[in-house]
Design a protein around this motif. Sequence first.
Motif, PDB file in Angstrom:
ATOM      1  N   ARG A 194     -49.694  62.466 -11.632  1.00 52.52           N
ATOM      2  CA  ARG A 194     -50.936  63.194 -11.846  1.00 52.52           C
ATOM      3  C   ARG A 194     -52.010  62.236 -12.339  1.00 52.52           C
ATOM      4  O   ARG A 194     -51.707  61.230 -12.982  1.00 52.52           O
ATOM      5  CB  ARG A 194     -50.736  64.321 -12.868  1.00 52.52           C
ATOM      6  N   PRO A 195     -53.283  62.536 -12.061  1.00 54.53           N
ATOM      7  CA  PRO A 195     -54.354  61.659 -12.546  1.00 54.53           C
ATOM      8  C   PRO A 195     -54.368  61.612 -14.074  1.00 54.53           C
ATOM      9  O   PRO A 195     -53.939  62.560 -14.745  1.00 54.53           O
ATOM     10  CB  PRO A 195     -55.632  62.322 -12.012  1.00 54.53           C
ATOM     11  N   ALA A 196     -54.850  60.507 -14.606  1.00 58.39           N
ATOM     12  CA  ALA A 196     -54.995  60.403 -16.055  1.00 58.39           C
ATOM     13  C   ALA A 196     -55.976  61.459 -16.537  1.00 58.39           C
ATOM     14  O   ALA A 196     -56.914  61.840 -15.828  1.00 58.39           O
ATOM     15  CB  ALA A 196     -55.487  59.009 -16.442  1.00 58.39           C
ATOM     16  N   GLY A 197     -55.757  61.948 -17.737  1.00 57.46           N
ATOM     17  CA  GLY A 197     -56.660  62.932 -18.305  1.00 57.46           C
ATOM     18  C   GLY A 197     -57.866  62.269 -18.950  1.00 57.46           C
ATOM     19  O   GLY A 197     -58.056  61.053 -18.881  1.00 57.46           O
ATOM     20  N   THR A 198     -58.677  63.073 -19.587  1.00 57.29           N
ATOM     21  CA  THR A 198     -59.829  62.556 -20.317  1.00 57.29           C
ATOM     22  C   THR A 198     -59.351  61.863 -21.588  1.00 57.29           C
ATOM     23  O   THR A 198     -58.524  62.410 -22.325  1.00 57.29           O
ATOM     24  CB  THR A 198     -60.782  63.702 -20.694  1.00 57.29           C
ATOM     25  N   VAL A 199     -59.850  60.670 -21.831  1.00 56.67           N
ATOM     26  CA  VAL A 199     -59.506  59.962 -23.060  1.00 56.67           C
ATOM     27  C   VAL A 199     -60.467  60.416 -24.155  1.00 56.67           C
ATOM     28  O   VAL A 199     -61.667  60.150 -24.096  1.00 56.67           O
ATOM     29  CB  VAL A 199     -59.573  58.435 -22.876  1.00 56.67           C
ATOM     30  N   LEU A 200     -59.931  61.129 -25.135  1.00 56.91           N
ATOM     31  CA  LEU A 200     -60.727  61.615 -26.254  1.00 56.91           C
ATOM     32  C   LEU A 200     -60.837  60.506 -27.295  1.00 56.91           C
ATOM     33  O   LEU A 200     -59.836  59.914 -27.697  1.00 56.91           O
ATOM     34  CB  LEU A 200     -60.075  62.859 -26.859  1.00 56.91           C
ATOM     35  N   VAL A 201     -62.037  60.226 -27.733  1.00 57.22           N
ATOM     36  CA  VAL A 201     -62.300  59.059 -28.570  1.00 57.22           C
ATOM     37  C   VAL A 201     -61.874  59.297 -30.017  1.00 57.22           C
ATOM     38  O   VAL A 201     -62.150  60.354 -30.595  1.00 57.22           O
ATOM     39  CB  VAL A 201     -63.800  58.700 -28.527  1.00 57.22           C
ATOM     40  N   VAL A 202     -61.190  58.309 -30.579  1.00 54.72           N
ATOM     41  CA  VAL A 202     -60.899  58.322 -32.013  1.00 54.72           C
ATOM     42  C   VAL A 202     -62.192  57.955 -32.737  1.00 54.72           C
ATOM     43  O   VAL A 202     -62.675  56.831 -32.640  1.00 54.72           O
ATOM     44  CB  VAL A 202     -59.778  57.330 -32.377  1.00 54.72           C
ATOM     45  N   ARG A 203     -62.740  58.932 -33.441  1.00 58.69           N
ATOM     46  CA  ARG A 203     -64.031  58.746 -34.107  1.00 58.69           C
ATOM     47  C   ARG A 203     -63.892  58.041 -35.440  1.00 58.69           C
ATOM     48  O   ARG A 203     -64.770  57.284 -35.857  1.00 58.69           O
ATOM     49  CB  ARG A 203     -64.695  60.111 -34.304  1.00 58.69           C
ATOM     50  N   LYS A 204     -62.771  58.279 -36.113  1.00 59.88           N
ATOM     51  CA  LYS A 204     -62.608  57.752 -37.462  1.00 59.88           C
ATOM     52  C   LYS A 204     -61.128  57.658 -37.803  1.00 59.88           C
ATOM     53  O   LYS A 204     -60.331  58.480 -37.362  1.00 59.88           O
ATOM     54  CB  LYS A 204     -63.320  58.671 -38.462  1.00 59.88           C
ATOM     55  N   VAL A 205     -60.778  56.649 -38.569  1.00 58.71           N
ATOM     56  CA  VAL A 205     -59.429  56.550 -39.119  1.00 58.71           C
ATOM     57  C   VAL A 205     -59.455  57.244 -40.475  1.00 58.71           C
ATOM     58  O   VAL A 205     -60.109  56.784 -41.410  1.00 58.71           O
ATOM     59  CB  VAL A 205     -58.985  55.084 -39.272  1.00 58.71           C
ATOM     60  N   VAL A 206     -58.774  58.364 -40.572  1.00 60.35           N
ATOM     61  CA  VAL A 206     -58.822  59.189 -41.778  1.00 60.35           C
ATOM     62  C   VAL A 206     -57.860  58.678 -42.846  1.00 60.35           C
ATOM     63  O   VAL A 206     -58.182  58.649 -44.036  1.00 60.35           O
ATOM     64  CB  VAL A 206     -58.488  60.657 -41.433  1.00 60.35           C
ATOM     65  N   MET A 207     -56.675  58.260 -42.423  1.00 64.24           N
ATOM     66  CA  MET A 207     -55.662  57.839 -43.392  1.00 64.24           C
ATOM     67  C   MET A 207     -54.692  56.868 -42.739  1.00 64.24           C
ATOM     68  O   MET A 207     -54.282  57.059 -41.592  1.00 64.24           O
ATOM     69  CB  MET A 207     -54.885  59.057 -43.918  1.00 64.24           C
ATOM     70  N   ILE A 208     -54.359  55.807 -43.460  1.00 59.51           N
ATOM     71  CA  ILE A 208     -53.214  54.962 -43.135  1.00 59.51           C
ATOM     72  C   ILE A 208     -52.331  55.014 -44.373  1.00 59.51           C
ATOM     73  O   ILE A 208     -52.664  54.447 -45.411  1.00 59.51           O
ATOM     74  CB  ILE A 208     -53.627  53.520 -42.792  1.00 59.51           C
ATOM     75  N   HIS A 209     -51.238  55.747 -44.271  1.00 64.81           N
ATOM     76  CA  HIS A 209     -50.437  56.054 -45.455  1.00 64.81           C
ATOM     77  C   HIS A 209     -49.842  54.780 -46.055  1.00 64.81           C
ATOM     78  O   HIS A 209     -49.282  53.950 -45.334  1.00 64.81           O
ATOM     79  CB  HIS A 209     -49.319  57.034 -45.096  1.00 64.81           C
ATOM     80  N   PRO A 210     -49.951  54.593 -47.364  1.00 61.03           N
ATOM     81  CA  PRO A 210     -49.459  53.354 -47.972  1.00 61.03           C
ATOM     82  C   PRO A 210     -47.945  53.297 -48.137  1.00 61.03           C
ATOM     83  O   PRO A 210     -47.399  52.226 -48.392  1.00 61.03           O
ATOM     84  CB  PRO A 210     -50.155  53.343 -49.341  1.00 61.03           C
TER      85      PRO A 210
END
Length: 758
Positions: A194-210
Amino acid sequence: MVQENSERLKKYLDMISRREGGIEGVMHKLGAGRRPREEGAEGPAPARPRTGAAPARPKAGAKPVTAALESAARGKPIPPQDHELLEAIIFEDIRPAIDIVDGAFTVTHPLWTQLSGDAATRTRIEAAIPLVGRIELPGNTRIPYGGTGFVVGPGLVMTNRHVAEIFAEGLGDRRLSFRTGAAAGIDLKREHGRPAGTVLVVRKVVMIHPYWDMALLAVDGLPAGKSLTLGLDDARELAGRDIFIVGYPAFDPRNPVDVQDAVFDGRYGVKKLQPGQLQGGVDTSSFGKLVPAATHDVSTLGGNSGSAMFDLATGEVLGLHFGGRFHERNYAVPAAALSRDDRVIAADVTFAGKPPGGQTEWSGWWLRADSAEGPASGDNGAAPSTGSASPAAAPVSAGLSISAQGGSVVIDVPLRITISLGSATPVTVQAAAGEAITEAMREPDHDTDYSTRKGYDPGFLNDPAQKLAKLSVPMPKAASAKVLAKTRDGDTILHYQNFSLSMHGERRLALFTACNVTKAPELKKPEPGRDYTRRGLSGLGANDQERWFIDPRLDEKLQLPDVFFTKDRKAFDKGHIVRRDDVAWGRSYDELKRANGDSYHVTNCSPQVGGFNRSADGTDNWGDLENHVLSEAANERLCVFAGPVLNPDDTVFVGAGGEGAKLRARIPERYWKVIVSRVDEGLAAYGFVLEQDLADVDFEFQVPLEFIPALVPLSEIERIAGVRFDRALNQADQFASLRGDEVVMRQGVRRKTRIGAK
């Protein structure tokens, strides 16, 4: 090794067949309802084989299958010729990977017919499928995709920390940013045929768990009002519970090519349904600590990182898959553990009920993340803007003042720069009152009492805070002791603070170095309030340039002087072989400062093309690799060996040797590094080679190239570098392991079995 593989397979088969009443139960069900082998895998017609792939092995007949399973059921050693057959049985029937097309699937496996045969089960699975996607890396030519992610709240996607760190940096939820030039998105389709879908943009990195291998991303355009639900039941206490994973398995070079291509029909990186069971809990290595992970037996591959682990009975997410050992066990972050984390709750993650929150055993890791220095960009996790930034939003650093005076802007830095506005008046620069502009070559502060130096510690990976078996990581040795330079005391090893090295007498460069590395904050900044910047530790002024210095314990004729690098060879960097930041740690500020100063001895220097130690975006080529190794380590300590590949055919350059003399030196074109960490089962060693191109080196400019490391076997480094590693390190080599695969995929490095001759 054959015996080890046989035992591993037998143990794994015992574990995954409990659901069917043991291996005999599997044999009965496969015998009664097993698909005819000539029909091939379920789903759409097979895609064309991958270019260069081995032809798919013919499907095994019933008799060989029965014989192989009978050997395992009776506790007999599994013959080597049956290993691949049993691997195929596991992949194809016991723990299969099923194509998802148009959000639907069909299961013909006798052991898993309820996935599509039971209407309620099928409905739960198909409700989850549209909310799982592939993490895309637009513009990244080194890594095809990052892994898997899934929707966990309004505009919120969860994935692994190690996936997010491909494009983001920082830790916690306060000081996060995108890496320079990096971007990310998620495609909720990516199905076979199937064709690739729409790539939804990552607007912000909310958390990188420590603490946990988890990250949260803000994504625009996710399905409105839809989210997966994280369960509150602890997956570590649910051994035997049926589960499923939806993800994007990638080709895995650890496994036989023909087996994988037969099972996956050469189709990788597309959405798959993968069933299995929970297998309890276990402590495993993760980002410099041992974490109490949930375990499962799904046949996950590289690319499944960041997949949701679903409860087949409820459709709730029981965990976040983050890694594992091939056909032994796989690991997941328990959703129940995340429900106890107030910051995860505050991020608006959707849970099945009221999450308990409260105190956690990892609260100290949050405090560390909060106190850590953030990225210089200060963008708080937002994606880079494509528009121009407003000057008013620019941060003002300490010691810098900006003021308006009439029609001018005055900037004190402490130089005063006056820019007149509204006319073509020239810019004027004048020194602030009482200040002189000076620039000098100065030696960084260093301790000349060498009696305090103990050098490299082979027992460094034994963290006193951990009650684990003692391990030793001996230094390398020269393949031929005759090449080593001797000190004035007759020794062949020079010890410094936190590192040691041995010099090649003829080449006047280190043959190898050995250092102890830690990221523990109590050792990186042992005394609060002190100046830990590079210049602060070195005692240099704002305009001073570092001048490296001779080690008095070694004859000067056996060392390349600083003037060789600074007089007329402007194409070369003075490259640290032992990275300054690696060894700049200590139990006191004085210890740390001593280590910093020791790194500027010319014995630790090797001429490198400008930019060799930095990738195209300005980041450290070696530093990212060390951070990756730490991501799978049991503590925050590493042992690192490094050196140049001293090829007798290296190009000769003639440069300044001091006092008007000319000095001839061969410039290495390759450098090697071995990074050793502690993992839950013992040691893990990774070997790398980085090459520099000297073809365009000129007196007057630096070569702006990008250098990509290659993962290589330790035995190959021994061959090309003239060194020998301890037997335990060769046994711990991760070149052909899952961890090695993760390095290749996550860091975009090449994998080379052999380094070609010059």
